[in-house]
Design an enzyme around this catalytic site. Structure first.
Site, short mmCIF file in Angstrom:
data_model
loop_
_atom_site.label_atom_id
_atom_site.label_comp_id
_atom_site.label_asym_id
_atom_site.label_seq_id
_atom_site.Cartn_x
_atom_site.Cartn_y
_atom_site.Cartn_z
CG ASN A 42 54.50 10.36 -8.41
OD1 ASN A 42 54.38 9.83 -7.31
ND2 ASN A 42 54.56 11.67 -8.55
CB THR B 272 -6.04 -0.27 5.54
OG1 THR B 272 -6.97 -0.58 6.60
CG2 THR B 272 -5.07 0.80 6.04
CE LYS C 227 33.92 12.96 -15.00
NZ LYS C 227 33.69 12.80 -16.48
CB SER D 199 56.92 21.30 -12.15
OG SER D 199 57.28 20.14 -11.45
CG ASN E 161 -2.39 -3.91 13.94
OD1 ASN E 161 -1.82 -4.80 13.32
ND2 ASN E 161 -3.29 -3.10 13.40
CG LEU F 212 -1.78 -1.28 1.40
CD1 LEU F 212 -2.72 -1.11 2.58
CD2 LEU F 212 -2.55 -1.61 0.13
CG HIS G 236 50.10 15.62 -2.62
ND1 HIS G 236 50.11 15.15 -1.34
CD2 HIS G 236 51.26 15.20 -3.18
CE1 HIS G 236 51.23 14.46 -1.12
NE2 HIS G 236 51.94 14.48 -2.23
CB ALA H 247 -2.58 4.84 -2.51
#
EC number: 2.7.7.23
Length: 453
Positions: free
Chosen positions: A362, A83, A336, A408, A172, A10, A348, A12
Site C-alpha cells: 500500500n 499523377t 512511469k 508518514s 473517381n 504516391l 492518491h 511526393a
C-alpha cells in the site's frame, strides 16, 4: 499460383494547403503517420512489395512508411508533372514484372484492404484497368465514372462534363489497379497535351480502351477514399478513424460509457469486459486486459493494465508502466517505468517512477519515488505487503523490504529491512504559547508598515 502485386504509393506532393513545416503524410492519425496507415492497408491486400514515390521530406516519409514485414523501396519524383508522371517515377519497380499494380495515395489514411482486393480481383477477371470509385451525395468537383454495359468508358472531369453527366454520383477516387504485364506500355502512352502540361493517370482509361483492353470500376465507401489536404480534413479523418475503431471494440465486448469521448491509438488493445469511462486517452502502446477498469480522465500510453486492475480517475500511465492483476492506481497518480504488483494499491497523489511495487503493498497519498538526480535514473524496489505512509519520499536507489513500514512524512535514503519500521523525519516538538507570540509579532510588523504608508 498466387498473383504478385506491387503497390505504388504516391507521396511526393508539396502539401502546401496543410500549412506545415513537414509533409502532410507525416501528420498523425491515431498516433501514427498517415502514410503508415496506407502501407498497412495495401499490405493487408496481399501486395508483394511497395514502391514509395517521394518528394518533400523524402527520408522522413520513407522512415514513417516502414512497417514490419513490408518491403519498401523509395523513388524520388524530382518534378511534379502529374499523377501519371509520379507513377512512372517507380518505373524500375514496375519493370520487375508483377501481375498487378495498385496505385494509391499517401494522404488517404482511411482506406481499407476491401476495395483494393476487389480491384485486384477485377484484374484477375480480365480487366486491364480497374478504377476505384465511390458514390457521393455531393459529387461536385469530382471526376465522374461513366459506365456502359458493365465497363468503364470514361472518367469525365467536372469542367468537361455535360449536364447529364454531372448528375452521375459515382466519382473517381484516384485509386487504380493496372495489369502489371501491360503497365509500362500503357503508362508510357500518357501524353501531356493539356492546359497544365501534366501527365494524368486517368488517361489510362481511354488509352486501354483504344487498345482493346477492358476497363472496369469497383466501389468503395466515400469516407474511406477521403484525402487529407488541410487541418480541417485531418480532423474529419481522425474523427472517423476513432468512430470506426471504437465501434469495432464495443462489438468485441468492450464497454465504453461515452465512446465519443474516448480516444484510441492505432495499436490500442482492449480486452473483453474491460470498462472505459468517459474522457480517456490512449497513446501508442497501451494494452488493457479483460475486466480492467479505466476511470474517467485517465491517460495511458506504452503501458499494460492486467485483468481486474483499475486506473484513475485522473490517472496517468506512461511508457513502461505495468499493473498486475487487481492492482490499483488511483486519482492524480502517475506511473512511469514501474511495475505495480498483484493487489497493490497506489491510490492518491503519487508518483511511481523506475520502481517495483510488490504484491499487496500500500502506497500512501503523496508518496514520491525520487528517481532522478539530475543526470541518472535509479530504481526503487518496494517488497510485498509493505506499507508506505503518506507524504513519503523514497530517494533512489533504495529498497524497502517485504512487510516493512515507512512512517508518514519520511525521507528514506537507505535500504529498509523486511518487517522493519523506518522513520526519516524530525521529531515533533511542542512549544507552549509560541504561536501566540509569533502572531503578535506579525501583527506589530503589519501595523508598523501601515503607519509609514
Amino acid at each position: 499460383m498466387e498473383r504478385t502485386c506491387l503497390a505504388v504509393i504516391l507521396a511526393a506532393g508539396d502539401s502546401t494547403r496543410m500549412k506545415s513545416s513537414k509533409s502532410k503524410v507525416l501528420h498523425p492519425v491515431a498516433g501514427r503517420p498517415m502514410i503508415a496507415h496506407v502501407v498497412e492497408a495495401v499490405a493487408s491486400a496481399g501486395i508483394s512489395s511497395v514502391a514509395l514515390v517521394v518528394g518533400r521530406d523524402a527520408e522522413e516519409v520513407a522512415k514513417a512508411a516502414s512497417i514490419d514485414g513490408v518491403g519498401i523501396e523509395s523513388y524520388l519524383q524530382k518534378d511534379r508533372l502529374g499523377t501519371g508522371h509520379a507513377v512512372l517515377a517507380a518505373r524500375d519497380a514496375i519493370a520487375k514484372g508483377y501481375d498487378d499494380i495498385l496505385v494509391t495515395y499517401g494522404d488517404v489514411p482511411l482506406q481499407t484492404d476491401a476495395p483494393l482486393k476487389a480491384a485486384r480481383q477485377g484484374l484477375a477477371d480480365g480487366s486491364d484497368i480497374v478504377v476505384i470509385g465511390f458514390h457521393s451525395d455531393r459529387p461536385t468537383g469530382y471526376g465522374r465514372l461513366l459506365v456502359k454495359d458493365g465497363e468503364l468508358i470514361a472518367i469525365r472531369e467536372e469542367k468537361d462534363a455535360t449536364d447529364a453527366e454531372r448528375t452521375v454520383t459515382w466519382c473517381n477516387s484516384g485509386l487504380m489497379a493496372i495489369n502489371g504485364r501491360k503497365a509500362l506500355d500503357l503508362l508510357s502512352r500518357i501524353g501531356n497535351s493539356n492546359a497544365k502540361g501534366e501527365f494524368y493517370l486517368t488517361d489510362l482509361v481511354e488509352i486501354a480502351r483504344s487498345l482493346g483492353g477492358r476497363v472496369t470500376a469497383v466501389d468503395a465507401p466515400e469516407i474511406e477514399m477521403t484525402g487529407c489536404n488541410n487541418r480541417a480534413e485531418l480532423a474529419v479523418i481522425e474523427r472517423f478513424w476513432q468512430e470506426r475503431r471504437r465501434r469495432e471494440m464495443m462489438l468485441a465486448g468492450v464497454t465504453m460509457i461515452a465512446p465519443e469521448t474516448v480516444f484510441l491509438s492505432y495499436d490500442t488493445i482492449i480486452g473483453q469486459d474491460a470498462l472505459i469511462e468517459p474522457n480517456v486517452v490512449f497513446g501508442p502502446g497501451a494494452v488493457i486486459d479483460s475486466g480492467a477498469v479505466i476511470h474517467a480522465f485517465s491517460h495511458i500510453e506504452g503501458a499494460h493494465v492486467s485483468e481486474g486492475a483499475t486506473v484513475g480517475p485522473f490517472g496517468r500511465l506512461r511508457p513502461g508502466a505495468d499493473l498486475a492483476n487487481g492492482a490499483k492506481v488511483g486519482n492524480f497518480c502517475e506511473v512511469k517505468n514501474g511495475r505495480i504488483g498483484e493487489g497493490a494499491k497506489v491510490n492518491h497523489l503519487t508518483y511511481i517512477g523506475d520502481a517495483v511495487v510488490g504484491a499487496g503493498s500500500n502506497i500512501g497519498a503523496g508518496t514520491i519515488t525520487c528517481n532522478y538526480d539530475g543526470v541518472n535514473k535509479s530504481e526503487t524496489v518496494i517488497g510485498e505487503n509493505a506499507f508506505i505512509g503518506s507524504n513519503s519520499s523514497l530517494v533512489a536507489p533504495v529498497t524497502i523490504g517485504d512487510g516493512a513500514y515507512v512512517g508518514s512524512g519520511s525521507v528514506i535514503t537507505a535500504d529498509v529491512p523486511a518487517d522493519a519500521l523506518a522513520l526519516g523525519r524530525a521529531r515533533q516538538e511542542i512549544k507552549p504559547e509560541r504561536a501566540k507570540l509569533l502572531r503578535e509579532r506579525a501583527l506589530a510588523i503589519k501595523a508598523a508598515k501601515r503607519a509609514k504608508a
